[in-house]
Design a protein around this motif. Structure first.
Motif, mmCIF file in Angstrom:
data_model
loop_
_atom_site.group_PDB
_atom_site.id
_atom_site.type_symbol
_atom_site.label_atom_id
_atom_site.label_comp_id
_atom_site.label_asym_id
_atom_site.label_seq_id
_atom_site.Cartn_x
_atom_site.Cartn_y
_atom_site.Cartn_z
ATOM 1 N N MET A 142 -15.753 85.251 20.290
ATOM 2 C CA MET A 142 -16.384 84.085 20.858
ATOM 3 C C MET A 142 -15.365 83.317 21.684
ATOM 4 O O MET A 142 -14.198 83.293 21.349
ATOM 5 C CB MET A 142 -16.925 83.184 19.761
ATOM 6 C CG MET A 142 -18.090 83.739 19.021
ATOM 7 S SD MET A 142 -18.633 82.514 17.818
ATOM 8 C CE MET A 142 -19.232 83.610 16.576
ATOM 9 N N ARG A 143 -15.863 82.682 22.731
ATOM 10 C CA ARG A 143 -14.984 81.873 23.572
ATOM 11 C C ARG A 143 -15.169 80.399 23.209
ATOM 12 O O ARG A 143 -16.283 79.934 22.993
ATOM 13 C CB ARG A 143 -15.313 82.083 25.044
ATOM 14 C CG ARG A 143 -14.961 83.480 25.525
ATOM 15 C CD ARG A 143 -15.325 83.696 26.963
ATOM 16 N NE ARG A 143 -16.747 83.426 27.163
ATOM 17 C CZ ARG A 143 -17.278 82.929 28.272
ATOM 18 N NH1 ARG A 143 -16.529 82.661 29.312
ATOM 19 N NH2 ARG A 143 -18.571 82.715 28.355
ATOM 20 N N TYR A 144 -14.047 79.685 23.190
ATOM 21 C CA TYR A 144 -14.049 78.261 22.873
ATOM 22 C C TYR A 144 -13.222 77.498 23.894
ATOM 23 O O TYR A 144 -12.202 77.998 24.378
ATOM 24 C CB TYR A 144 -13.480 78.005 21.475
ATOM 25 C CG TYR A 144 -14.421 78.430 20.382
ATOM 26 C CD1 TYR A 144 -15.346 77.545 19.851
ATOM 27 C CD2 TYR A 144 -14.405 79.730 19.898
ATOM 28 C CE1 TYR A 144 -16.223 77.948 18.859
ATOM 29 C CE2 TYR A 144 -15.276 80.140 18.911
ATOM 30 C CZ TYR A 144 -16.184 79.243 18.400
ATOM 31 O OH TYR A 144 -17.065 79.626 17.431
ATOM 32 N N LEU A 145 -13.657 76.300 24.190
ATOM 33 C CA LEU A 145 -12.921 75.372 25.041
ATOM 34 C C LEU A 145 -12.213 74.388 24.124
ATOM 35 O O LEU A 145 -12.855 73.761 23.270
ATOM 36 C CB LEU A 145 -13.884 74.634 25.971
ATOM 37 C CG LEU A 145 -13.271 73.547 26.845
ATOM 38 C CD1 LEU A 145 -12.351 74.171 27.888
ATOM 39 C CD2 LEU A 145 -14.370 72.734 27.511
ATOM 40 N N LEU A 146 -10.900 74.275 24.283
ATOM 41 C CA LEU A 146 -10.111 73.279 23.552
ATOM 42 C C LEU A 146 -9.725 72.208 24.559
ATOM 43 O O LEU A 146 -9.063 72.509 25.554
ATOM 44 C CB LEU A 146 -8.858 73.908 22.948
ATOM 45 C CG LEU A 146 -9.034 75.164 22.085
ATOM 46 C CD1 LEU A 146 -7.674 75.639 21.574
ATOM 47 C CD2 LEU A 146 -9.985 74.912 20.950
ATOM 48 N N VAL A 147 -10.143 70.981 24.314
ATOM 49 C CA VAL A 147 -9.844 69.868 25.213
ATOM 50 C C VAL A 147 -8.945 68.895 24.472
ATOM 51 O O VAL A 147 -9.355 68.289 23.484
ATOM 52 C CB VAL A 147 -11.128 69.139 25.679
ATOM 53 C CG1 VAL A 147 -10.780 68.015 26.634
ATOM 54 C CG2 VAL A 147 -12.106 70.110 26.311
ATOM 55 N N LEU A 148 -7.717 68.758 24.959
ATOM 56 C CA LEU A 148 -6.767 67.821 24.365
ATOM 57 C C LEU A 148 -7.013 66.444 24.943
ATOM 58 O O LEU A 148 -7.017 66.254 26.156
ATOM 59 C CB LEU A 148 -5.332 68.262 24.664
ATOM 60 C CG LEU A 148 -4.232 67.286 24.249
ATOM 61 C CD1 LEU A 148 -4.242 67.050 22.740
ATOM 62 C CD2 LEU A 148 -2.879 67.785 24.718
ATOM 63 N N THR A 185 -6.300 65.502 28.754
ATOM 64 C CA THR A 185 -4.958 65.789 29.230
ATOM 65 C C THR A 185 -4.781 67.253 29.619
ATOM 66 O O THR A 185 -4.131 67.567 30.595
ATOM 67 C CB THR A 185 -3.933 65.425 28.136
ATOM 68 O OG1 THR A 185 -4.095 64.056 27.807
ATOM 69 C CG2 THR A 185 -2.518 65.677 28.588
ATOM 70 N N ALA A 186 -5.349 68.150 28.814
ATOM 71 C CA ALA A 186 -5.203 69.590 29.051
ATOM 72 C C ALA A 186 -6.406 70.312 28.471
ATOM 73 O O ALA A 186 -7.069 69.799 27.558
ATOM 74 C CB ALA A 186 -3.920 70.111 28.406
ATOM 75 N N VAL A 187 -6.676 71.498 29.019
ATOM 76 C CA VAL A 187 -7.768 72.337 28.502
ATOM 77 C C VAL A 187 -7.271 73.771 28.362
ATOM 78 O O VAL A 187 -6.424 74.228 29.136
ATOM 79 C CB VAL A 187 -9.020 72.308 29.408
ATOM 80 C CG1 VAL A 187 -9.621 70.918 29.458
ATOM 81 C CG2 VAL A 187 -8.725 72.801 30.805
ATOM 82 N N TRP A 188 -7.804 74.447 27.369
ATOM 83 C CA TRP A 188 -7.540 75.860 27.169
ATOM 84 C C TRP A 188 -8.864 76.535 26.843
ATOM 85 O O TRP A 188 -9.702 75.968 26.146
ATOM 86 C CB TRP A 188 -6.592 76.106 25.994
ATOM 87 C CG TRP A 188 -5.235 75.538 26.159
ATOM 88 C CD1 TRP A 188 -4.146 76.136 26.726
ATOM 89 C CD2 TRP A 188 -4.779 74.247 25.735
ATOM 90 N NE1 TRP A 188 -3.055 75.302 26.691
ATOM 91 C CE2 TRP A 188 -3.426 74.127 26.081
ATOM 92 C CE3 TRP A 188 -5.386 73.170 25.099
ATOM 93 C CZ2 TRP A 188 -2.669 72.997 25.818
ATOM 94 C CZ3 TRP A 188 -4.649 72.041 24.837
ATOM 95 C CH2 TRP A 188 -3.299 71.957 25.198
ATOM 96 N N ILE A 189 -9.058 77.745 27.333
ATOM 97 C CA ILE A 189 -10.173 78.577 26.909
ATOM 98 C C ILE A 189 -9.566 79.721 26.116
ATOM 99 O O ILE A 189 -8.674 80.428 26.601
ATOM 100 C CB ILE A 189 -10.988 79.108 28.103
ATOM 101 C CG1 ILE A 189 -11.630 77.940 28.848
ATOM 102 C CG2 ILE A 189 -12.050 80.104 27.625
ATOM 103 C CD1 ILE A 189 -12.392 78.343 30.097
ATOM 104 N N VAL A 190 -10.036 79.855 24.880
ATOM 105 C CA VAL A 190 -9.500 80.889 23.997
ATOM 106 C C VAL A 190 -10.622 81.814 23.534
ATOM 107 O O VAL A 190 -11.782 81.413 23.459
ATOM 108 C CB VAL A 190 -8.783 80.274 22.771
ATOM 109 C CG1 VAL A 190 -7.563 79.468 23.199
ATOM 110 C CG2 VAL A 190 -9.720 79.421 21.943
ATOM 111 N N GLN A 191 -10.246 83.044 23.251
ATOM 112 C CA GLN A 191 -11.163 84.048 22.700
ATOM 113 C C GLN A 191 -10.751 84.262 21.257
ATOM 114 O O GLN A 191 -9.639 84.754 20.999
ATOM 115 C CB GLN A 191 -11.047 85.352 23.490
ATOM 116 C CG GLN A 191 -11.915 86.472 22.975
ATOM 117 C CD GLN A 191 -13.308 86.413 23.551
ATOM 118 O OE1 GLN A 191 -13.475 86.138 24.721
ATOM 119 N NE2 GLN A 191 -14.299 86.656 22.740
ATOM 120 N N THR A 192 -11.621 83.871 20.319
ATOM 121 C CA THR A 192 -11.307 84.010 18.903
ATOM 122 C C THR A 192 -12.457 84.711 18.182
ATOM 123 O O THR A 192 -13.562 84.819 18.713
ATOM 124 C CB THR A 192 -11.050 82.635 18.247
ATOM 125 O OG1 THR A 192 -12.222 81.830 18.362
ATOM 126 C CG2 THR A 192 -9.880 81.923 18.886
#
Length: 105
Positions: free
Chosen positions: A1-7, A65-72
């Protein structure tokens, strides 16, 4: 699954801290994308009964401040990656990304 992490944090953490975290995501093979966000955001308000309004984004505490898209494998793993951010303040929003264009229809 893909997730967006927004700091969400204020002030922006040192670049070296965010860079180390991003390298950890890369080494683990879960990072799909990651970006720092500029401070010059605009807020676009869309309304039903008139033209949209464009204003300078509020300078509230906890701005993105920052974003990452991760596959977990699952949400728990995405949350664990969010917890690994080496910061003593701020928050991370974890949002699942729906698959495909069908999600927009």
């Amino acid at each position: 699954m893909r997730y967006l992490l927004v700091l969400m944090t204020d002030p922006t953490p040192p670049a070296a801290v965010l860079q180390r975290y991003t390298v950890d995501l890369i080494r683990a093979g879960v990072l799909l994308a990651g970006e720092l966000l500029a401070d010059d955001a605009l807020l676009i308000e869309l309304v039903d009964d008139g033209p949209c309004r464009v204003v300078d984004a509020p300078r509230a505490t906890g701005r993105p401040t920052a974003v990452w898209i991760v596959q977990t494998a699952d949400r728990a793993e995405a949350v664990e990656w969010a917890r690994r951010l080496p910061l003593d303040r701020g928050r991370v929003e974890v949002r699942r990304i729906l698959n495909g264009a069908a999600a927009l229809v």
